[in-house]
Scaffold this active site. Structure first.
Site, PDB file in Angstrom:
ATOM      1  N   SER A  72      45.263  45.451  23.623  1.00 40.75           N
ATOM      2  CA  SER A  72      46.589  44.905  23.957  1.00 40.75           C
ATOM      3  C   SER A  72      47.610  45.218  22.876  1.00 40.75           C
ATOM      4  O   SER A  72      47.419  44.872  21.717  1.00 40.75           O
ATOM      5  CB  SER A  72      46.543  43.379  24.063  1.00 40.75           C
ATOM      6  OG  SER A  72      45.832  42.988  25.181  1.00 40.75           O
TER       7      SER A  72
ATOM      8  N   HIS B  42      48.877  46.867  28.931  1.00 41.23           N
ATOM      9  CA  HIS B  42      47.826  47.882  29.093  1.00 41.23           C
ATOM     10  C   HIS B  42      48.300  48.908  30.118  1.00 41.23           C
ATOM     11  O   HIS B  42      48.655  48.548  31.238  1.00 41.23           O
ATOM     12  CB  HIS B  42      46.530  47.238  29.607  1.00 41.23           C
ATOM     13  CG  HIS B  42      45.874  46.327  28.647  1.00 41.23           C
ATOM     14  ND1 HIS B  42      44.791  46.701  27.893  1.00 41.23           N
ATOM     15  CD2 HIS B  42      46.145  45.053  28.309  1.00 41.23           C
ATOM     16  CE1 HIS B  42      44.426  45.691  27.134  1.00 41.23           C
ATOM     17  NE2 HIS B  42      45.227  44.661  27.362  1.00 41.23           N
TER      18      HIS B  42
ATOM     19  N   HIS C 279      38.740  44.535  31.543  1.00 40.98           N
ATOM     20  CA  HIS C 279      38.210  43.281  31.016  1.00 40.98           C
ATOM     21  C   HIS C 279      37.320  42.612  32.056  1.00 40.98           C
ATOM     22  O   HIS C 279      37.591  42.668  33.261  1.00 40.98           O
ATOM     23  CB  HIS C 279      39.351  42.324  30.665  1.00 40.98           C
ATOM     24  CG  HIS C 279      40.245  42.822  29.575  1.00 40.98           C
ATOM     25  ND1 HIS C 279      41.359  43.602  29.831  1.00 40.98           N
ATOM     26  CD2 HIS C 279      40.199  42.652  28.228  1.00 40.98           C
ATOM     27  CE1 HIS C 279      41.954  43.895  28.682  1.00 40.98           C
ATOM     28  NE2 HIS C 279      41.271  43.332  27.698  1.00 40.98           N
TER      29      HIS C 279
ATOM     30  N   TYR D 269      37.167  39.482  32.521  1.00 37.63           N
ATOM     31  CA  TYR D 269      37.896  38.380  33.176  1.00 37.63           C
ATOM     32  C   TYR D 269      38.741  38.855  34.359  1.00 37.63           C
ATOM     33  O   TYR D 269      39.192  38.064  35.160  1.00 37.63           O
ATOM     34  CB  TYR D 269      38.766  37.603  32.163  1.00 37.63           C
ATOM     35  CG  TYR D 269      39.887  38.388  31.522  1.00 37.63           C
ATOM     36  CD1 TYR D 269      41.036  38.745  32.240  1.00 37.63           C
ATOM     37  CD2 TYR D 269      39.806  38.778  30.187  1.00 37.63           C
ATOM     38  CE1 TYR D 269      42.064  39.467  31.650  1.00 37.63           C
ATOM     39  CE2 TYR D 269      40.829  39.494  29.588  1.00 37.63           C
ATOM     40  CZ  TYR D 269      41.945  39.837  30.323  1.00 37.63           C
ATOM     41  OH  TYR D 269      42.952  40.560  29.730  1.00 37.63           O
ATOM     42  N   GLU D 270      38.965  40.177  34.453  1.00 39.42           N
ATOM     43  CA  GLU D 270      39.703  40.698  35.598  1.00 39.42           C
ATOM     44  C   GLU D 270      38.833  40.701  36.849  1.00 39.42           C
ATOM     45  O   GLU D 270      39.323  40.948  37.947  1.00 39.42           O
ATOM     46  CB  GLU D 270      40.205  42.117  35.306  1.00 39.42           C
ATOM     47  CG  GLU D 270      41.284  42.152  34.224  1.00 39.42           C
ATOM     48  CD  GLU D 270      41.668  43.567  33.827  1.00 39.42           C
ATOM     49  OE1 GLU D 270      42.596  44.119  34.434  1.00 39.42           O
ATOM     50  OE2 GLU D 270      41.040  44.127  32.910  1.00 39.42           O
TER      51      GLU D 270
ATOM     52  N   ALA E  54      43.189  42.989  20.198  1.00 36.17           N
ATOM     53  CA  ALA E  54      43.978  41.894  19.636  1.00 36.17           C
ATOM     54  C   ALA E  54      43.061  40.681  19.702  1.00 36.17           C
ATOM     55  O   ALA E  54      42.375  40.467  20.702  1.00 36.17           O
ATOM     56  CB  ALA E  54      45.230  41.676  20.467  1.00 36.17           C
TER      57      ALA E  54
ATOM     58  N   MET F 158      38.507  38.718  24.007  1.00 30.42           N
ATOM     59  CA  MET F 158      37.945  38.760  25.370  1.00 30.42           C
ATOM     60  C   MET F 158      37.442  40.158  25.730  1.00 30.42           C
ATOM     61  O   MET F 158      37.419  40.521  26.908  1.00 30.42           O
ATOM     62  CB  MET F 158      39.012  38.316  26.374  1.00 30.42           C
ATOM     63  CG  MET F 158      39.653  36.974  26.046  1.00 30.42           C
ATOM     64  SD  MET F 158      40.969  36.561  27.189  1.00 30.42           S
ATOM     65  CE  MET F 158      41.741  35.165  26.325  1.00 30.42           C
ATOM     66  N   SER F 159      37.080  40.943  24.747  1.00 32.63           N
ATOM     67  CA  SER F 159      36.684  42.333  25.033  1.00 32.63           C
ATOM     68  C   SER F 159      35.652  42.816  24.022  1.00 32.63           C
ATOM     69  O   SER F 159      34.918  42.014  23.447  1.00 32.63           O
ATOM     70  CB  SER F 159      37.927  43.235  24.979  1.00 32.63           C
ATOM     71  OG  SER F 159      38.445  43.317  23.659  1.00 32.63           O
TER      72      SER F 159
ATOM     73  N   ASN G  60      47.282  36.123  16.466  1.00 34.59           N
ATOM     74  CA  ASN G  60      47.652  34.700  16.417  1.00 34.59           C
ATOM     75  C   ASN G  60      46.448  33.947  15.881  1.00 34.59           C
ATOM     76  O   ASN G  60      45.347  34.486  15.864  1.00 34.59           O
ATOM     77  CB  ASN G  60      47.984  34.205  17.835  1.00 34.59           C
ATOM     78  CG  ASN G  60      46.887  34.559  18.823  1.00 34.59           C
ATOM     79  OD1 ASN G  60      46.929  35.608  19.450  1.00 34.59           O
ATOM     80  ND2 ASN G  60      45.881  33.725  18.909  1.00 34.59           N
TER      81      ASN G  60
ATOM     82  N   HIS H 179      50.341  34.834  25.611  1.00 36.03           N
ATOM     83  CA  HIS H 179      50.055  36.270  25.569  1.00 36.03           C
ATOM     84  C   HIS H 179      51.230  37.039  24.939  1.00 36.03           C
ATOM     85  O   HIS H 179      51.027  38.040  24.249  1.00 36.03           O
ATOM     86  CB  HIS H 179      49.751  36.793  26.974  1.00 36.03           C
ATOM     87  CG  HIS H 179      49.337  38.238  27.003  1.00 36.03           C
ATOM     88  ND1 HIS H 179      48.180  38.687  26.385  1.00 36.03           N
ATOM     89  CD2 HIS H 179      49.928  39.326  27.536  1.00 36.03           C
ATOM     90  CE1 HIS H 179      48.094  40.004  26.548  1.00 36.03           C
ATOM     91  NE2 HIS H 179      49.132  40.407  27.253  1.00 36.03           N
TER      92      HIS H 179
HETATM   93 CL1  6GU Z   1      42.968  32.713  20.387  1.00 42.48          CL
HETATM   94  N1  6GU Z   1      41.248  33.806  21.967  1.00 42.48           N
HETATM   95  C1  6GU Z   1      40.761  34.790  22.706  1.00 42.48           C
HETATM   96  N2  6GU Z   1      39.630  34.564  23.384  1.00 42.48           N
HETATM   97  N3  6GU Z   1      41.330  35.992  22.809  1.00 42.48           N
HETATM   98  C2  6GU Z   1      42.453  36.211  22.116  1.00 42.48           C
HETATM   99  C3  6GU Z   1      43.024  35.223  21.327  1.00 42.48           C
HETATM  100  C4  6GU Z   1      42.362  33.989  21.274  1.00 42.48           C
HETATM  101  N4  6GU Z   1      44.145  35.720  20.758  1.00 42.48           N
HETATM  102  C5  6GU Z   1      44.248  36.989  21.184  1.00 42.48           C
HETATM  103  N5  6GU Z   1      43.232  37.296  22.005  1.00 42.48           N
END
Ligand code: 6GU
Length: 270
Positions: free
Chosen positions: A28, A59, A81, A83-84, A111, A209-210, A233, A245
């Site tokens: 991302s 993306h 991903h 989750y998609e 990210a 998440m990847s 973050n 996001h």
């Molecule tokens: Cl805080 N969590 C997850 N699972 N994915 C992220 C994130 C946090 N920040 C960017 N991608």
């Protein structure tokens, strides 16, 4: 090889002038690196047989093939991903394809949220190791011995030599980097503060998440791996603010210059 893999391989090989050595998966907000590739041939995922179409904001959804800092590369601008709703075999199909077209080294980027309280948004983290917290594994199912072993070793998921190379290169460029453990969660929701405390207790430094599915398949296929997280973050409960996001994209914008310089230099030395 599965039919999906053979078809994708043949289609992409039809577009190649030479074998790519290095594969890049751009997370991302990090897809800009592909814009630096010279003599670039772009192949939209929607043209590749068997590839799903990428859907997430930030993306792009294409392969960019060409030369980066003198090395022959293939980059994914956007990834698939879990989750998609894609199953693990689709999430990791691009890694199989990279291996099939001759890639030997894979650089995986993402990210991620900072779990380690000493991290700050904008930090780059070299991934030393990961924790698969997806609750599943892309290698579940019959094993094709031609692709890799039934029970692959994961004691060096992230190639030590590549980690040293990245560390030295960062030092030379004066780019500050963290090193840590990436936890892969399914998403799509971010974690609760209690979950973040659990991840920290487990030994995690960053969460996303990847990456974990792709790295498992990369190691199964014998690719050497380098992983880099952009801490976009802090994870929930560390700062007193909700997660968006948009923030992920904004922070990656800010560290873009360092990220680009670092990865380009590393690729040149691979
Ligand atoms: Cl805080 N969590 C997850 N699972 N994915 C992220 C994130 C946090 N920040 C960017 N991608």
């Amino acid at each position: 090889m599965t039919n999906a893999l053979i078809e994708a391989k043949q289609f992409i090989e039809g577009k190649l002038t030479k074998k790519p050595q290095v594969g890049l998966i751009l997370g991302s907000g990090l897809g800009v690196l592909a814009d630096e590739i010279q003599e670039a041939v772009t192949v939209p995922y929607s043209d590749i047989p068997g590839f799903p179409t990428s859907t997430v904001a930030g993306h792009k959804g294409q392969l960019v093939i060409g030369t980066l800092n003198g090395k022959s590369v293939v980059a994914m601008q956007g990834r698939f991903h879990f989750y998609e709703g894609y199953d693990m075999s689709l999430v990791t199909l691009p890694v199989r394809v990279m291996k099939a077209i001759g890639v030997t080294d894979l650089i995986v980027t993402n990210a991620a949220g900072g779990v380690n309280e000493s991290y700050e948004p904008g930090d780059l983290m070299l991934i030393e190791d990961h924790i698969n917290n997806f609750g599943t594994n892309p290698l579940i199912g019959p094993n094709d011995e031609e692709m890799g072993p039934r029970f692959p070793d994961m004691s060096e998921a992230y190639t030590k030599d590549h980690l040293s190379l990245a560390t030295e290169t960062a030092k030379e460029l004066g780019v500050n980097v963290q090193k840590g453990v990436y936890v892969g969660n399914t998403g799509p929701c971010y974690e609760t503060p209690a979950e973040v405390r659990m991840l920290r207790a487990m030994g995690g430094d960053a969460v996303g998440m990847s990456t974990v599915p792709e790295v498992i398949v990369a190691r199964h296929s014998g690719l050497k791996v380098l992983g880099i997280s952009c801490i976009s973050n802090m994870a929930a409960g560390i700062l007193d603010q909700p997660l968006h996001h948009d923030e992920v994209i904004e922070t990656t914008e800010k560290v873009k210059a360092n990220f680009l310089a670092l990865v380009k230099e590393i690729v040149g030395k691979m």
